[in-house]
Motif scaffolding. Structure first.
Motif, mmCIF file in Angstrom:
data_model
loop_
_atom_site.group_PDB
_atom_site.id
_atom_site.type_symbol
_atom_site.label_atom_id
_atom_site.label_comp_id
_atom_site.label_asym_id
_atom_site.label_seq_id
_atom_site.Cartn_x
_atom_site.Cartn_y
_atom_site.Cartn_z
ATOM 1 N N ALA A 48 -39.795 47.678 23.392
ATOM 2 C CA ALA A 48 -39.440 47.073 24.681
ATOM 3 C C ALA A 48 -38.781 45.715 24.517
ATOM 4 O O ALA A 48 -38.196 45.188 25.461
ATOM 5 N N HIS A 49 -38.839 45.161 23.296
ATOM 6 C CA HIS A 49 -38.360 43.792 23.111
ATOM 7 C C HIS A 49 -37.356 43.633 21.968
ATOM 8 O O HIS A 49 -37.143 42.516 21.485
ATOM 9 N N CYS A 50 -36.743 44.728 21.533
ATOM 10 C CA CYS A 50 -35.778 44.559 20.451
ATOM 11 C C CYS A 50 -34.723 45.647 20.448
ATOM 12 O O CYS A 50 -34.929 46.753 20.953
ATOM 13 N N VAL A 51 -33.579 45.291 19.877
ATOM 14 C CA VAL A 51 -32.488 46.212 19.578
ATOM 15 C C VAL A 51 -32.056 45.910 18.152
ATOM 16 O O VAL A 51 -31.920 44.745 17.770
ATOM 17 N N ALA A 52 -31.837 46.957 17.358
ATOM 18 C CA ALA A 52 -31.543 46.760 15.943
ATOM 19 C C ALA A 52 -30.427 47.677 15.482
ATOM 20 O O ALA A 52 -30.115 48.683 16.129
ATOM 21 N N SER A 53 -29.843 47.333 14.352
ATOM 22 C CA SER A 53 -28.885 48.216 13.681
ATOM 23 C C SER A 53 -29.557 48.802 12.437
ATOM 24 O O SER A 53 -30.631 48.354 12.032
ATOM 25 N N ASN A 54 -28.899 49.778 11.830
ATOM 26 C CA ASN A 54 -29.483 50.484 10.684
ATOM 27 C C ASN A 54 -28.822 50.029 9.379
ATOM 28 O O ASN A 54 -28.319 50.833 8.595
ATOM 29 N N ASP A 55 -28.834 48.726 9.122
ATOM 30 C CA ASP A 55 -28.110 48.159 7.977
ATOM 31 C C ASP A 55 -28.481 48.823 6.652
ATOM 32 O O ASP A 55 -27.612 49.178 5.854
ATOM 33 N N ARG A 56 -29.762 48.957 6.415
ATOM 34 C CA ARG A 56 -30.215 49.494 5.131
ATOM 35 C C ARG A 56 -29.691 50.909 4.898
ATOM 36 O O ARG A 56 -29.170 51.228 3.822
ATOM 37 N N ALA A 57 -29.769 51.740 5.925
ATOM 38 C CA ALA A 57 -29.348 53.134 5.783
ATOM 39 C C ALA A 57 -27.845 53.258 5.575
ATOM 40 O O ALA A 57 -27.378 54.044 4.748
ATOM 41 N N VAL A 58 -27.056 52.476 6.325
ATOM 42 C CA VAL A 58 -25.604 52.638 6.220
ATOM 43 C C VAL A 58 -25.069 52.046 4.918
ATOM 44 O O VAL A 58 -24.110 52.569 4.328
ATOM 45 N N VAL A 59 -25.687 50.983 4.405
ATOM 46 C CA VAL A 59 -25.280 50.452 3.098
ATOM 47 C C VAL A 59 -25.641 51.446 1.994
ATOM 48 O O VAL A 59 -24.891 51.636 1.030
ATOM 49 N N HIS A 60 -26.770 52.091 2.139
ATOM 50 C CA HIS A 60 -27.147 53.157 1.199
ATOM 51 C C HIS A 60 -26.076 54.246 1.194
ATOM 52 O O HIS A 60 -25.642 54.711 0.124
ATOM 53 N N GLU A 61 -25.616 54.634 2.380
ATOM 54 C CA GLU A 61 -24.605 55.677 2.491
ATOM 55 C C GLU A 61 -23.296 55.268 1.818
ATOM 56 O O GLU A 61 -22.684 56.052 1.078
ATOM 57 N N LEU A 62 -22.858 54.050 2.050
ATOM 58 C CA LEU A 62 -21.591 53.586 1.496
ATOM 59 C C LEU A 62 -21.676 53.439 -0.026
ATOM 60 O O LEU A 62 -20.763 53.843 -0.763
ATOM 61 N N THR A 63 -22.769 52.868 -0.503
ATOM 62 C CA THR A 63 -22.943 52.695 -1.943
ATOM 63 C C THR A 63 -23.038 54.046 -2.648
ATOM 64 O O THR A 63 -22.480 54.238 -3.741
ATOM 65 N N THR A 64 -23.720 54.992 -2.018
ATOM 66 C CA THR A 64 -23.808 56.336 -2.583
ATOM 67 C C THR A 64 -22.430 56.964 -2.705
ATOM 68 O O THR A 64 -22.124 57.669 -3.686
#
Length: 349
Positions: free
Chosen positions: A167-183
Motif C-alpha cells: 500500500a505504500h510503495c512502487v518498485a522496479s525489477n532492477d535485479r531481474a532485468v540486469v540478470h536477463e541482460l547479463t545472461t
C-alpha cells in the motif's frame, strides 16, 4: 438572497448533501463527480450533473480543504542528481491527476543536510498535502517515513526494490532485468565482462550488481572480480572507470555500466583507446534516458519505467480521494517491469 425554491434543506446555499438527495445518490458519488472520477456510469454522471445545475451548486474548494484538513495537492520529495529522472516521474504523476482538481508540489531536498527532517516537516506542515511521493534515494530512509506517519500524511516510497508494504510503495525489477541482460551477454560468449557500480549506500546499485552477479552464478561462469569498477552515476565516474578497465592487460570484451550517464563515459573511454563499439567492445547501460539515444553509437540499455512508476504511485496515493478503485490500474501492484532496449552499442540478438 434566500432561495425560495430550496425544498431540500432550507439553506440559502445548496450543499453537497442537497445534490446527493436530489440526484438519489450518495455524497461520495457526488464527490467522485466533482473530482472528475471516471468511476461511475454515464447515467449516474448525468443525474448528478442535472442536480448540480438545478440547484446552482458550486463546490467550495476552501471548505472541502478545511473538512479534509488537507490541501488539494500531493507533494513530491526528491534528492536526485538526474534531472531527467525527476522530470519523467513528474510526467507520470501529472498524467494520473490531470483530470482532477489536484496539483503537484515538487520539493528538492539535500539528503546530506543535518536539518533535512526539520525542513521536510516544515514543508509538509505548511502545505498540508493529501499525500507525499518520496523518490530514491531518500525513499530508503525510514526516518522520513516515520515523520509522515507522525504527521498523519499518506506516503508512497519509490525504489528499485519493494521498500514497504504494497500500500505504500512502487518498485522496479532492477535485479531481474540486469540478470536477463547479463545472461544475454554471457550467451553470446562474453566471459570478461566489466561492471561499473553505482554509488555506495543506496539500494539501486546493490540490486543492479546483485543481478549481474546472479547471472554469472546461474550460468556457471566465474566472475573476474578485478573487472568490477566503482562509479557514482555521473559521466566522469564512468569515464574514469572505463579507462581503468580498458587499460588492463585482460581488458573486458563488454562493459555493463549501472546507468546511462556512466555508460556514456565508458564510450568516451573506449574512443580514447581507439576501440570500436560494438566491434571491439560492447557497452550497455541502465535507465533509457534521452542520453541513450543521443550518444553514438546509441546505447543498448534497460528502460527504467520511472514515468509509469510515477503514474501508478500517484494513483495508489490518491485513489480513495478519486473514488477508491480504477479499471486502469491494479492498485495492489507493486512492481513495474523494466525491459531491455537494444540499440547499436551491443548486439544481444
Amino acid at each position: 438572497m434566500p432561495r425560495g425554491d430550496d425544498k431540500l434543506s432550507g439553506q440559502t446555499t445548496p450543499t453537497i448533501n442537497d445534490v446527493a438527495a436530489l440526484a438519489g445518490v450518495s455524497k461520495k458519488t457526488v464527490s467522485r463527480f466533482i473530482n472528475k472520477s471516471s468511476l461511475m456510469s454515464d447515467a449516474t454522471r448525468d443525474k448528478v450533473s442535472r442536480a448540480i445545475k438545478q440547484l446552482g451548486y458550486v463546490p467550495n474548494p476552501q471548505a472541502r480543504a478545511l473538512a479534509l484538513r488537507r490541501n488539494f495537492m500531493i507533494a513530491m520529495l526528491h534528492d536526485n542528481p538526474n534531472g531527467q529522472t525527476v522530470l519523467n516521474f513528474q510526467k507520470g504523476v501529472l498524467a494520473a491527476i490531470k483530470d482532477s482538481e489536484l496539483a503537484l508540489a515538487v520539493r528538492p531536498v539535500d539528503r546530506t543536510s543535518p536539518e533535512l527532517l526539520v525542513e521536510i516537516e516544515a514543508f509538509l506542515s505548511m502545505q498540508r498535502p493529501l499525500g507525499v511521493l518520496i523518490l530514491p534515494p531518500i525513499s530508503e530512509r525510514d526516518d522520513i517515513v516515520d515523520l509522515c506517519k507522525r504527521l498523519d500524511i499518506a506516503y508512497m516510497r519509490i525504489g528499485s526494490t519493494a521498500l514497504d508494504d504494497p500500500a505504500h510503495c512502487v518498485a522496479s525489477n532492477d535485479r531481474a532485468v540486469v540478470h536477463e541482460l547479463t545472461t544475454a551477454l554471457l550467451a553470446k560468449g562474453h566471459r570478461d565482462i566489466g561492471f561499473v557500480r553505482g554509488p555506495e549506500g543506496f539500494r539501486s546499485p546493490v540490486e543492479r550488481e546483485a543481478g549481474f552477479r546472479d547471472a554469472f552464478a546461474d550460468s556457471g561462469v566465474t566472475l573476474d572480480e578485478s573487472l568490477i569498477g566503482q562509479g557514482n552515476y555521473r559521466f566522469d565516474s564512468g569515464l574514469e572507470a572505463g579507462r581503468a578497465l580498458l587499460g588492463r592487460k585482460n581488458r573486458p570484451s563488454a562493459i555493463f555500466a549501472s546507468n546511462d550517464e556512466m555508460a556514456s563515459g565508458v564510450l568516451h573511454a573506449a574512443y580514447s583507446f581507439g576501440l570500436s563499439v560494438p566491434d571491439d567492445l560492447e557497452v550497455v547501460g541502465f535507465d533509457d534516458t534521452a542520453t541513450a539515444s543521443h550518444v553514438w553509437p546509441t546505447l543498448t540499455t534497460v528502460h527504467w519505467p520511472i514515468e509509469e512508476m510515477g503514474r501508478l504511485a500517484a494513483m495508489k496515493l490518491v485513489s480513495e480521494f478519486l473514488g477508491g478503485t480504477t479499471d486502469e490500474f491494479d492498485l495492489d501492484q507493486v512492481v513495474v517491469d523494466s525491459y531491455i532496449v537494444e540499440r547499436a552499442s551491443a548486439r544481444l540478438t
